[in-house]
Design an enzyme around this catalytic site. Structure first.
Site, PDB file in Angstrom:
ATOM      1  CB  CYS A 140      19.844 125.739  22.755  1.00 57.38           C
ATOM      2  SG  CYS A 140      19.037 124.123  22.751  1.00 57.38           S
TER       3      CYS A 140
ATOM      4  CB  SER B 277      21.021 126.071  17.524  1.00 54.27           C
ATOM      5  OG  SER B 277      20.937 127.318  16.843  1.00 54.27           O
TER       6      SER B 277
ATOM      7  CG  HIS C  44      30.000 128.841   4.665  1.00 53.87           C
ATOM      8  ND1 HIS C  44      28.882 128.928   3.876  1.00 53.87           N
ATOM      9  CD2 HIS C  44      29.619 129.232   5.898  1.00 53.87           C
ATOM     10  CE1 HIS C  44      27.875 129.368   4.597  1.00 53.87           C
ATOM     11  NE2 HIS C  44      28.292 129.554   5.834  1.00 53.87           N
TER      12      HIS C  44
END
Length: 122
Positions: A83, A63, A68
């Site tokens: 996943c 995935s 950030h």
């Protein structure tokens, strides 16, 4: 079968580390290696101008891994979705060591793929 998503916030981090793409690249490399993840392409990085932070994204066969950073607040937000099951990772220890974090919060969310089947009435 189910996946797991980790939502990680670290505070009190070294602002210089949060603004340094190479430091964040080392963090991603360590996560990918130690959790046996499989990037489908090199991670992409965007360094905001001035005192801004960094956004990073690595697409994985499993995935994605994203971050950030907010140097002005001494914080980083990380998101890892896999996943398939993966072992636990020492988010707290690693972020304290690499970014000098003084507070790390980790939330792990199970992501089932099939809807729950209601129990049959007897």
């Amino acid at each position: 079968m189910h996946g797991r998503e980790w939502l990680v916030e670290a505070h009190g981090c070294d602002p210089a580390a949060l603004a340094d793409v190479e430091t964040l690249r080392r963090l991603f490399d360590r996560i990918v290696r130690e959790l046996s993840l499989h990037p489908v392409a090199p991670a992409q990085w965007h360094r905001f101008p001035g005192p801004g932070g960094v956004t990073g994204l690595c697409m994985l066969a499993e995935s994605h891994l994203a971050c950030h950073t907010f140097p002005e607040h001494g914080s980083i937000c990380l998101n890892l979705f896999c996943c398939r099951p993966r072992p636990e990772w020492d988010w707290d220890g690693e972020l304290r060591a690499l970014l000098n974090a003084d507070q790390v919060t980790v939330r792990a969310v199970e992501r089932p793929y099939a809807a729950a089947v209601p129990a049959l009435a007897e």
